[in-house]
Enzyme design. Structure first.
Site, PDB file in Angstrom:
ATOM      1  N   ASP A 403     -16.563   8.152   4.175  1.00  0.00           N
ATOM      2  CA  ASP A 403     -17.316   7.715   5.341  1.00  0.00           C
ATOM      3  C   ASP A 403     -18.483   8.694   5.471  1.00  0.00           C
ATOM      4  O   ASP A 403     -18.269   9.902   5.488  1.00  0.00           O
ATOM      5  CB  ASP A 403     -16.375   7.779   6.554  1.00  0.00           C
ATOM      6  CG  ASP A 403     -17.121   7.838   7.871  1.00  0.00           C
ATOM      7  OD1 ASP A 403     -18.211   7.257   7.940  1.00  0.00           O
ATOM      8  OD2 ASP A 403     -16.625   8.464   8.810  1.00  0.00           O
ATOM      9  N   LYS A 404     -19.695   8.181   5.542  1.00  0.00           N
ATOM     10  CA  LYS A 404     -20.879   9.052   5.504  1.00  0.00           C
ATOM     11  C   LYS A 404     -21.013   9.925   6.758  1.00  0.00           C
ATOM     12  O   LYS A 404     -21.153  11.126   6.689  1.00  0.00           O
ATOM     13  CB  LYS A 404     -22.137   8.181   5.341  1.00  0.00           C
ATOM     14  CG  LYS A 404     -23.452   8.970   5.378  1.00  0.00           C
ATOM     15  CD  LYS A 404     -24.644   8.061   5.277  1.00  0.00           C
ATOM     16  CE  LYS A 404     -24.876   7.253   6.532  1.00  0.00           C
ATOM     17  NZ  LYS A 404     -25.352   8.072   7.678  1.00  0.00           N
TER      18      LYS A 404
END
Length: 547
Positions: A403-404
């Protein structure tokens, strides 16, 4: 899920009850309120705590009783000066019997579930434990009777043989070891429930709804589909819905992972458990109770946390085939020894040895210990593992999806590029102007520009006038001049000419994942500032370490 032509919920519940477990209809547990997520959670937490407490107390009592039992049973063989000699045989046997019966009472759940499952032709690991422990206990009783007979008829050889044929401590040790595994399993599940508790806490307890034109404070679970809910700055959103008036900036990071608050205006969807950072709006509730996005996420995490590790499921599957085979082997052992001319007692002893040794102590203990240590070590390093299955299959991982936001990036927008088109300005003077224009805005991107200017110790000018244009940008008056700041759409609406180099820069910044903000004065674009979430300093090393 079930085929309603073949069965019904009552029959399913009866079948589950018959095998030693319990089941209720979901709706029955949900009648207290329209959104009983919190109540249901509190009920489950209490039940889990009680279950864990009971498992712990049963284990502790069993261990306390097991120590003297092992000393009495094995002490003489280990050379301890404890009840040596045949004259102590009956006292030793009665002591072992009493201690073992007390331990088996505390661990009675194995026998309740195990025998029920066996009689229903669905044997599981509890069935093997019950079978092994019962065989050992039964043979111990047989040896006691034999010893009493020997003393009664003066056959000391028989007494001596019987003293060495008591397997009470084996029955007690089997159930205590496996109960240790069950307790550790319950503990590892409670860690998952702690993570779930944090998710549940994301849901606000209260909500402001508009009823008969009045603002009314209600419990979040009492919000009904169709209610108009009022949200002010700093409030969490209680249910899913659609904005019907006003506008605001909603921080959706907890649900979607977006680093920048999302602007919401009429017609936009709203997600439960997200935070309204700025602005005031009303929305119509569309999904309440167990239908909200948060409730569905909690349900998914909960279901994952309750899964068994594949190896533990394998133990139950194997038990279904293994139990009949073990019983068959024990019978064959008994018959073969009997036919080969040995005594009934010797044949029975060997048959019972097969039953006792087939008990899966190692599997019952090793799997929960491995899962507990794995999840515990992960938790120490800030890693939450959603299920025993994912922990077990981790060695097969060949791809990691990150997840960025807040993981690779910091989660805070900052300035990446400043492009100046007007020769009157250098980078700092243009940034000073842009930050002065943006001082009146509450938008996260505007705040990033102001913070950058302050970091460079630039002195900002005071605004004379300021108008926010929802979803597009703003207009401001500074030192008698009118400025427009915002996205490409706003520039086109204000009839500000965008040359090819300017459009190329807009596309270039957008392709790099930046949000381009244009600043114009008197129909002329002065420059562009590219704002984006920043990559953490440690992300590159972390990704290298993963490889």
């Amino acid at each position: 899920d079930y085929n309603d032509e073949e069965t019904n919920p009552s029959q399913i519940m009866a079948a589950v009850d018959a095998i030693g477990y319990g089941a209720t209809l979901k709706e029955q547990g949900n009648t207290a309120s329209k959104n009983s997520m919190q109540e249901e959670w509190d009920r489950r937490q209490k039940r889990m705590e009680e279950e864990q407490k009971e498992k712990k107390s049963n284990l502790v009592y069993s261990l306390i009783l097991l120590v003297p039992l092992m000393i009495v049973a094995m002490g003489p063989m280990m050379g301890l000066p404890f009840w040596q000699g045949m004259e102590w045989g009956v006292i030793s046997a009665i002591t072992q019997l009493v201690l073992t019966m007390m331990i088996l009472f505390f661990q009675r759940s194995f026998f309740i579930h195990g025998w029920k499952a066996l009689f229903k032709k669905a044997p599981n690991m509890d069935s093997l434990v019950a079978l092994g422990a019962s065989a050992a206990f039964g043979y111990g009783l047989y040896a006691m009777y034999k010893m009493a007979y020997g003393f009664g008829f003066g056959d000391m050889e028989m007494v001596h043989g019987a003293m060495h044929s008591m397997y009470f401590e084996s029955a007690a040790m089997i159930v205590t070891l496996v109960s240790l595994g069950k307790y550790l399993e319950a503990r590892s599940k409670s860690k998952t429930s702690d993570a779930l508790g944090k998710l549940v806490d994301l849901a606000p307890k209260n909500a402001t709804v508009i009823r008969n034109g009045q603002e009314v404070q209600v419990n979040a679970e009492d919000v009904m589909a169709g209610d108009i809910v009022l949200i002010r700055p700093g409030q969490r959103i209680p249910v899913d819905g659609i904005v019907i008036s006003g506008h605001g900036y909603v921080d959706q990071a907890a649900i979607t992972g977006e680093s920048i608050p999302v602007e919401k205006e009429e017609g936009d969807p709203i997600i439960s458990a997200t935070m309204n950072v700025n602005g005031t709006f009303q929305f119509r509730a569309t999904k309440v109770g167990d239908d909200t996005t948060l409730a569905q996420i909690i349900r998914l995490v909960d279901e994952a946390g309750n899964t068994k590790a594949p190896i533990a499921r394998l133990a139950d599957k194997v038990s279904g085939i293994f139990v009949p085979i073990v019983i068959g082997i024990a019978l064959v052992t008994f018959i073969v020894w009997l036919v080969s001319g040995t005594s009934f007692e010797f044949a029975l002893s060997n048959a019972i040895s097969v039953l006792v040794i087939s008990c899966p102590c190692a599997l019952g203990l090793a799997t929960p210990v491995a899962v507990m240590v794995g999840t515990g070590k992960a938790a120490e390093n800030g890693i939450l593992i959603k299920s025993a299955e994912s922990l077990e299959t981790m060695h097969k991982v060949d791809m990691i999806v990150l997840d960025k936001t807040g993981t690779i990036t910091s989660g805070n927008p900052s300035i990446h590029d400043i492009v100046v088109f007007d020769p009157k300005y250098d980078e700092d003077s243009f940034l000073r102007l842009a930050a002065s224009i943006e001082t009146g805005s509450e938008h996260p991107l505007a705040k990033a520009i102001v913070l950058e200017a302050k970091a460079r110790n630039l002195v900002l000018d005071g605004l004379e006038n300021y108008v926010a244009l929802s979803g597009k940008g703003l207009k401001a008056k500074l030192e008698g001049k009118e400025y427009v700041a915002g996205n490409q759409k706003l520039m086109e609406e204000e009839k500000i000419f965008l040359s090819k180099p300017i459009k190329d820069y807009i596309h270039k910044l957008a392709d790099q994942g930046q949000t381009p903000l244009l600043f114009a004065c008197e129909d002329k674009v002065l420059g562009i500032i590219g704002v984006a979430d920043t990559i953490r300093q440690s992300s590159i090393q972390a990704i290298r370490a993963f490889k």
